[in-house]
Design a protein around this motif. Structure first.
Motif, short mmCIF file in Angstrom:
data_model
loop_
_atom_site.label_atom_id
_atom_site.label_comp_id
_atom_site.label_asym_id
_atom_site.label_seq_id
_atom_site.Cartn_x
_atom_site.Cartn_y
_atom_site.Cartn_z
N GLU A 1 17.29 5.49 -47.07
CA GLU A 1 16.72 4.29 -46.32
C GLU A 1 18.39 4.36 -45.32
O GLU A 1 17.97 3.95 -44.23
CB GLU A 1 17.01 3.28 -47.30
CG GLU A 1 15.47 3.44 -47.41
CD GLU A 1 15.64 1.45 -48.80
OE1 GLU A 1 14.34 1.17 -48.65
OE2 GLU A 1 16.00 1.72 -49.36
N GLN B 1 15.39 3.53 -42.03
CA GLN B 1 14.38 2.18 -42.27
C GLN B 1 14.59 2.00 -43.66
O GLN B 1 14.51 1.69 -45.09
CB GLN B 1 12.97 3.37 -42.45
CG GLN B 1 12.63 4.68 -40.98
CD GLN B 1 12.31 3.63 -40.37
OE1 GLN B 1 11.14 2.55 -40.17
NE2 GLN B 1 12.67 3.87 -38.47
N ASN B 2 14.21 0.24 -43.59
CA ASN B 2 13.39 -0.24 -45.21
C ASN B 2 12.13 0.52 -46.11
O ASN B 2 11.19 0.55 -45.20
CB ASN B 2 13.25 -1.75 -44.47
CG ASN B 2 14.29 -2.07 -44.03
OD1 ASN B 2 15.84 -1.46 -44.59
ND2 ASN B 2 14.88 -2.99 -43.19
N ILE B 3 12.35 1.16 -46.81
CA ILE B 3 11.06 1.90 -47.64
C ILE B 3 11.22 1.09 -48.47
O ILE B 3 10.07 0.54 -48.58
CB ILE B 3 11.37 3.68 -47.58
CG1 ILE B 3 11.75 3.99 -45.96
CG2 ILE B 3 11.03 4.20 -48.32
CD1 ILE B 3 12.30 5.42 -46.25
N THR C 1 7.39 9.35 -43.30
CA THR C 1 7.83 9.81 -41.50
C THR C 1 9.22 10.10 -42.03
O THR C 1 9.72 10.84 -41.01
CB THR C 1 7.06 8.88 -40.79
OG1 THR C 1 7.11 7.44 -41.43
CG2 THR C 1 5.31 8.88 -40.90
N ALA C 2 9.81 8.71 -42.13
CA ALA C 2 10.93 9.25 -42.40
C ALA C 2 11.63 9.65 -43.16
O ALA C 2 12.25 10.92 -41.91
CB ALA C 2 11.86 8.00 -43.07
N ASP D 1 4.14 5.33 -45.70
CA ASP D 1 3.82 5.52 -44.24
C ASP D 1 5.03 6.02 -44.00
O ASP D 1 5.17 7.19 -43.28
CB ASP D 1 2.64 4.84 -43.60
CG ASP D 1 1.38 4.86 -44.04
OD1 ASP D 1 1.09 5.44 -44.68
OD2 ASP D 1 0.11 3.72 -42.97
N ARG D 2 5.55 5.17 -44.56
CA ARG D 2 6.94 4.79 -43.48
C ARG D 2 8.46 5.68 -44.58
O ARG D 2 8.94 6.65 -43.44
CB ARG D 2 7.82 3.67 -43.65
CG ARG D 2 8.57 3.37 -42.93
CD ARG D 2 9.52 1.58 -42.97
NE ARG D 2 8.33 0.66 -42.54
CZ ARG D 2 8.67 -0.12 -42.44
NH1 ARG D 2 9.48 -1.35 -43.42
NH2 ARG D 2 7.59 -1.46 -41.77
N ASP E 1 -0.96 1.59 -47.88
CA ASP E 1 0.65 0.99 -47.18
C ASP E 1 1.65 0.95 -48.84
O ASP E 1 2.54 1.33 -48.11
CB ASP E 1 -0.11 -0.94 -47.23
CG ASP E 1 -0.92 -0.52 -45.99
OD1 ASP E 1 -0.89 -0.04 -44.98
OD2 ASP E 1 -1.45 -1.68 -46.28
N THR E 2 1.06 0.95 -49.54
CA THR E 2 2.64 0.70 -50.61
C THR E 2 1.78 1.17 -51.39
O THR E 2 1.11 1.48 -52.10
CB THR E 2 2.54 -0.88 -50.76
OG1 THR E 2 1.23 -1.87 -51.27
CG2 THR E 2 3.04 -1.22 -49.61
N ARG F 1 6.98 1.03 -49.14
CA ARG F 1 5.89 1.96 -47.93
C ARG F 1 6.40 2.95 -47.44
O ARG F 1 6.59 4.00 -47.58
CB ARG F 1 6.70 0.66 -46.98
CG ARG F 1 7.56 0.05 -46.65
CD ARG F 1 6.10 -1.28 -46.62
NE ARG F 1 5.47 -1.16 -46.26
CZ ARG F 1 5.26 -1.81 -44.99
NH1 ARG F 1 6.27 -2.40 -45.29
NH2 ARG F 1 4.18 -2.29 -44.03
N THR G 1 17.98 7.01 -42.67
CA THR G 1 16.97 7.38 -41.53
C THR G 1 17.34 6.11 -40.90
O THR G 1 16.27 5.86 -39.93
CB THR G 1 15.28 7.39 -41.89
OG1 THR G 1 15.16 6.75 -43.12
CG2 THR G 1 16.01 9.20 -43.01
#
Length: 377
Positions: free
Chosen positions: A75, A80-82, A152-153, A148-149, A46-47, A146, A78
């Motif tokens: 961020e 995304q909030n990373i 993948t981002a 995983d995020r 997760d983190t 994060r 993409t």
């Protein structure tokens, strides 16, 4: 030629190297043995902690600064909030070995920080049950990545830039030829001008003997707990932390899922045969020490482990990563061996790896990560 550059392993470092390489060339290809951010890789859990304050080699600091900028760029690119910018706490005995070493490094790097007394900690962060002589060093730029995020981002951004991705394609062998680097997966082969090996705990089989001898795969385990009052441990109220006492140590992150708090024993990575042989279940001794430590450190957590897992990572003999070519004229570039602490620097090191592997730019001041430091002749 099948491309200018292949990136083998799209985990924490490989995904970032692929993203950066895709900004420099549309002729790059990524190979992943499973899928990006799969549950058995070192990305799992997760983190990861991002922090500008640390103890150790001050030469890492410019890479951390660049990594911080690149996390923001990823961020923005993409959507995304990373990086959850929570701030960070380093906790220990006043004038003890841990905080003394940490502040020595911090004074050298010039990182921004604030000392918090035991009384100030009780007012600002009462979640922590401190001992009489404890203080904390606050890092305003720290946070929780994060994982995983992020991975993948980065892979999605690379694809948007024109990169090609092969998933479920484990690489069995890499061989330098007069034309380039031949890589093999089962009966399939490709040839690239250059190759980055960034497959973490799976990297050893693609290494020369002298690097195999300087590395080992270790198991890292993680644990999570339920908060009695989840709001107290939210990212807005509970910074990431590292706490090192003489007899106990732990690090962790807030409840990014709104339920569970990561609180894990620090520095307990142990050798494992290989990346495929990591025991996922905790031993009775690991459960007991984790539970005892949480019981003392965090009265606001229910002292029962509600989730745990274990992951492989590749460690070097000096705990500094491998970043560079094994020989001067090699077309193979290693970006691995981050020894359990590489995710925060992944964007910065990924940028370096991409530029150097493509021959776009060389970077100075990195002798401490170059593979040839382990050569004996």
């Amino acid at each position: 030629m099948d491309g200018k550059l292949a990136v083998i392993g799209l985990g924490s470092l490989g995904s970032m190297a692929l993203w950066q390489a895709s900004r420099l060339s549309q002729d790059v290809v990524g190979f992943e043995a499973a899928s990006p951010a799969h549950g058995r890789s070192a990305v799992g859990g997760d983190t990861r902690l991002f922090r500008m304050i640390y103890r150790g080699n001050p030469d890492l600091y410019p890479i951390l600064e660049r990594s911080r900028d690149l996390w923001a760029e990823l961020e923005a690119e993409t959507g995304q909030n990373i990086l959850a910018r929570t701030g960070g706490l380093s906790i220990g005995t006043k004038d003890g070995a841990y905080l003394t070493a940490l502040l020595e490094t911090t004074h050298t790097t010039g990182a921004e920080y604030q000392i918090l007394s035991r009384e100030q900690m009780a007012e600002r962060y009462p979640q922590h049950n401190l001992r009489t002589d404890d203080i904390a060093v606050y890092d305003p730029h720290a946070g929780a990545l994060r994982t995983d995020r992020a991975v993948t981002a980065a892979v999605a951004a690379a694809q948007a830039n024109g990169a090609t991705i092969h998933t479920n394609t484990p690489i069995d062998n890499i061989t330098e030829t007069s034309e380039g680097v031949l890589i093999t997966s089962g009966e399939k082969t490709w040839t690239f001008e250059n190759v980055i090996v960034s497959s973490g705990g799976w990297s050893q089989r693609l290494m020369p003997d002298y690097l195999k001898a300087a590395t080992e795969t270790k198991r890292i385990f993680l644990t999570w707990f339920v908060a009695k009052n989840a709001a107290e441990f939210s990212p807005e109220n509970f910074p990431v932390f590292i706490r090192i006492e003489e007899d106990r140590s732990m690090y962790g992150a807030p409840a990014v899922d709104g339920v569970t708090v990561k609180a894990t024993l620090d520095g307990r990575g142990g050798p494992t045969k290989d990346a495929e042989s990591v025991p996922r279940n905790l031993t009775p001794a690991e459960i007991q020490e984790t539970t005892e430590t949480v019981t003392e450190f965090f009265p606001g957590l229910v002292p029962n482990i509600v989730r745990s897992d274990a992951f492989p990572d590749l460690y070097t003999a000096d705990h500094n990563p491998l970043l560079g070519r094994p020989t001067e004229n090699s077309r193979i570039y290693y970006a691995t061996g981050f020894s359990g602490g590489g995710f925060k620097n992944a964007t910065g090191f990924g940028e370096i790896a991409a530029h150097e592997a493509l021959g776009k730019r060389a970077f100075d001041g990195l002798d401490f990560v170059r593979p040839d430091r382990f050569k004996t002749t």
